[in-house]
Design an enzyme around this catalytic site. Structure first.
Site, PDB file in Angstrom:
ATOM      1  N   THR A  37      61.889  45.023  23.521  1.00 51.63           N
ATOM      2  CA  THR A  37      62.508  45.643  22.348  1.00 51.63           C
ATOM      3  C   THR A  37      63.072  44.512  21.498  1.00 51.63           C
ATOM      4  O   THR A  37      63.467  43.466  22.022  1.00 51.63           O
ATOM      5  CB  THR A  37      63.666  46.591  22.726  1.00 51.63           C
ATOM      6  N   GLY A  62      57.641  46.578  21.323  1.00 50.31           N
ATOM      7  CA  GLY A  62      56.243  46.441  21.697  1.00 50.31           C
ATOM      8  C   GLY A  62      56.095  46.909  23.130  1.00 50.31           C
ATOM      9  O   GLY A  62      56.972  47.584  23.662  1.00 50.31           O
ATOM     10  N   ASP A  96      45.938  37.507  18.553  1.00 47.72           N
ATOM     11  CA  ASP A  96      46.279  38.902  18.244  1.00 47.72           C
ATOM     12  C   ASP A  96      46.739  39.043  16.798  1.00 47.72           C
ATOM     13  O   ASP A  96      47.717  39.737  16.500  1.00 47.72           O
ATOM     14  CB  ASP A  96      47.333  39.431  19.216  1.00 47.72           C
TER      15      ASP A  96
HETATM   16  P1  ADP Z   1      55.452  42.648  21.050  1.00 44.01           P
HETATM   17  O1  ADP Z   1      54.947  41.384  21.660  1.00 44.01           O
HETATM   18  O2  ADP Z   1      56.161  43.491  22.057  1.00 44.01           O
HETATM   19  O3  ADP Z   1      54.440  43.347  20.192  1.00 44.01           O
HETATM   20  P2  ADP Z   1      56.633  41.586  18.610  1.00 44.01           P
HETATM   21  O4  ADP Z   1      57.049  40.144  18.679  1.00 44.01           O
HETATM   22  O5  ADP Z   1      55.359  41.890  17.890  1.00 44.01           O
HETATM   23  O6  ADP Z   1      56.637  42.179  20.086  1.00 44.01           O
HETATM   24  O7  ADP Z   1      57.828  42.435  17.971  1.00 44.01           O
HETATM   25  C1  ADP Z   1      57.773  43.850  17.937  1.00 44.01           C
HETATM   26  C2  ADP Z   1      58.271  44.345  16.594  1.00 44.01           C
HETATM   27  O8  ADP Z   1      59.642  43.939  16.393  1.00 44.01           O
HETATM   28  C3  ADP Z   1      57.533  43.782  15.386  1.00 44.01           C
HETATM   29  O9  ADP Z   1      56.364  44.506  15.068  1.00 44.01           O
HETATM   30  C4  ADP Z   1      58.595  43.875  14.292  1.00 44.01           C
HETATM   31  O10 ADP Z   1      58.691  45.205  13.804  1.00 44.01           O
HETATM   32  C5  ADP Z   1      59.879  43.566  15.048  1.00 44.01           C
HETATM   33  N1  ADP Z   1      60.185  42.128  14.973  1.00 44.01           N
HETATM   34  C6  ADP Z   1      59.727  41.175  15.808  1.00 44.01           C
HETATM   35  N2  ADP Z   1      60.180  39.948  15.469  1.00 44.01           N
HETATM   36  C7  ADP Z   1      60.949  40.129  14.387  1.00 44.01           C
HETATM   37  C8  ADP Z   1      61.707  39.238  13.532  1.00 44.01           C
HETATM   38  N3  ADP Z   1      61.737  37.921  13.768  1.00 44.01           N
HETATM   39  N4  ADP Z   1      62.381  39.774  12.496  1.00 44.01           N
HETATM   40  C9  ADP Z   1      62.334  41.108  12.263  1.00 44.01           C
HETATM   41  N5  ADP Z   1      61.645  41.987  13.007  1.00 44.01           N
HETATM   42  C10 ADP Z   1      60.958  41.525  14.064  1.00 44.01           C
END
Ligand code: ADP
Ligand code: MG
Length: 423
Positions: A34, A30, A152
């Site tokens: 990472t 994001g 969000d």
């Molecule tokens: P950001 O706050 O930077 O958007 P996220 O928490 O949304 O971060 O995580 C970014 C991406 O990482 C997600 O869209 C997903 O693809 C992957 N991801 C995040 N958490 C998990 C998890 N618990 N298991 C698998 N993939 C994950």
């Protein structure tokens, strides 16, 4: 971005928290972080490792996210409330600075990926219904029991519950291979070269499979037909993730919240907001699952901005915004005249939700009406009139027993052997 204050560069086999976690492959990223698949040597489980950028503002944001995640975990010891579980957190010192790291339960693909996988065609309503139940369970928990606003909610931030052992599925997300055995060893000797070679070989193999139209999602690989994807067998349970923008209802930080397309009208107009902003985003998400299209995709145009187009789109679907609400926000004067009409977009083409579902998306009339009856009240322009997540869970649409539904319940029974990470 891999510089001072930025991302921490991770290589496969890297160790974290004194060797407890070993990086396996990148899962996503994001703006601030990472996310890596890692192997937890203490519990012999796979976990998701979210590694924040190191600069102070990112570290502060991560501390806040950890606070919310911790509260969510504390209030749900049985882990049944459809919210991502925080397992651990720690600091990791790297060449770019100190990074806060969150260890989360490992989940499957996001709903956005599922929508793409389904070629933006829209899913059967029986599947949409199952997903809606999970999201509402999560929201009800956050709102009513914790006093938290997610702020969000969108398909990207809802992840399917993983039903597979990542070690057994080499091309889980269709893109990157996972190593067969957790790499790196417990006593800390690095086997980087070997691992990298092995990884390259497997990446090649996986690429060959993908070009041969073999794609997998949530670990359930199949050879899809040309036009229609078969979603049977994909477990529709899911969890709400990404608390990076979350807040306590009585302690908000930001005026402008939510991702554009999922943003509630009161946020655009700045008339104050509460839990019901999540409900608005929920309705947008449910529509997108059912149709494959975003409900509102505003664009700026000749003489008007994105916000005004957004408000116009809302009124074309939901009818005219009551004058009192239209002129009641701090930003109202930017978009509305004193009669409550938009300043720059004068002619609106009214196309109500049930007609839209029937005419454009070819849903059978009865199904379209029932679905619209479920969604429309959630998009009331008056935030306080929107049903709560708890009330939505009682709505007849979620408890319809159609033939599809029954097939699915049977399907779930026979899927019981596949053990997921959700309970
Ligand atoms: P950001 O706050 O930077 O958007 P996220 O928490 O949304 O971060 O995580 C970014 C991406 O990482 C997600 O869209 C997903 O693809 C992957 N991801 C995040 N958490 C998990 C998890 N618990 N298991 C698998 N993939 C994950
Ligand atoms: Mg995110």
């Amino acid at each position: 971005a891999y510089r001072k204050g930025g991302y921490h560069a991770v290589r496969i086999g890297d160790q974290f928290a004194g060797g407890r976690y070993i990086a396996q492959r990148k899962l996503g990223w994001g703006q601030f972080s990472t996310v890596w698949l890692a192997y937890d040597t203490r519990t012999s489980n796979y976990v998701a490792l979210k590694i924040q950028k190191s600069a102070l503002q990112f570290a502060q944001a991560a501390l806040h996210e950890i606070e919310l995640l911790q509260a969510a975990a504390d209030g749900d010891p049985a882990n049944t409330k459809c919210v991502i579980r925080l397992i651990d957190d720690f600091k990791h010192a790297g060449p770019n600075g100190q990074h806060l790291c969150m260890v989360l339960e490992f989940l499957g693909d996001s709903l956005l990926r599922l929508i793409k996988y389904n070629r933006y065609k829209g899913m059967e309503l029986s599947k949409v219904r199952e997903i809606c139940k999970c999201i509402l369970t999560g929201l009800d928990y956050l709102h009513r029991e914790l006093g938290m606003i997610h702020s969000d909610l969108k398909p990207e931030n809802i992840l399917l519950c993983s039903t597979i052992d990542p070690a057994k599925d080499p091309i889980r997300s269709g893109l990157t291979p996972i190593l067969e055995k957790p790499e790196g060893n417990q006593n800390g000797t690095s086997t980087m070269n070997l691992i990298e070679k092995k990884l390259k070989r497997r990446a090649k193999k996986a690429a060959a499979k993908i070009s041969g139209r073999r794609v997998s999602i949530v670990g359930l690989s199949e050879t899809p037909k040309k036009n229609k994807r078969n979603l049977d067998g994909i477990d529709m349970r899911c969890k709400v993730v990404d608390f990076g923008n979350g807040c306590w209802a009585d302690k908000k930080f930001a005026e402008e919240i939510q991702t554009r397309q999922y943003r509630a009208p009161e946020v655009i107009l700045q008339s104050g907001y509460s839990y019901s902003v999540d409900m608005w985003s929920f309705a947008c998400t449910a529509f997108e699952l059912a149709t494959g299209d975003m409900l509102f995709a505003p664009k700026e145009g000749n003489g008007y901005g994105e916000d005004e187009d957004h408000l116009a789109l809302m009124m074309e679907l939901l009818g005219k915004m009551p004058r009192k609400i239209a002129i009641g926000g701090a930003r109202s004067k930017d978009y509305f005249d004193r009669h409550g009409d938009l300043k720059r977009i004068r002619r609106l083409k009214y196309w109500p939700l049930d007609r839209l579902l029937i005419d454009k998306y070819k849903l059978p009339e009865a199904e379209a009406r029932e679905f619209a009856d479920f969604l429309c009240p959630i998009m009331d322009f008056a935030p306080e009139k929107r049903p709560t997540a708890q009330q939505c869970l009682q709505h007849p649409w979620l408890n319809l027993r159609t033939q599809n539904n029954e097939d699915q319940i049977e399907g779930q029974m026979s899927n019981m052997q596949i053990k997921g990470s959700c309970s």
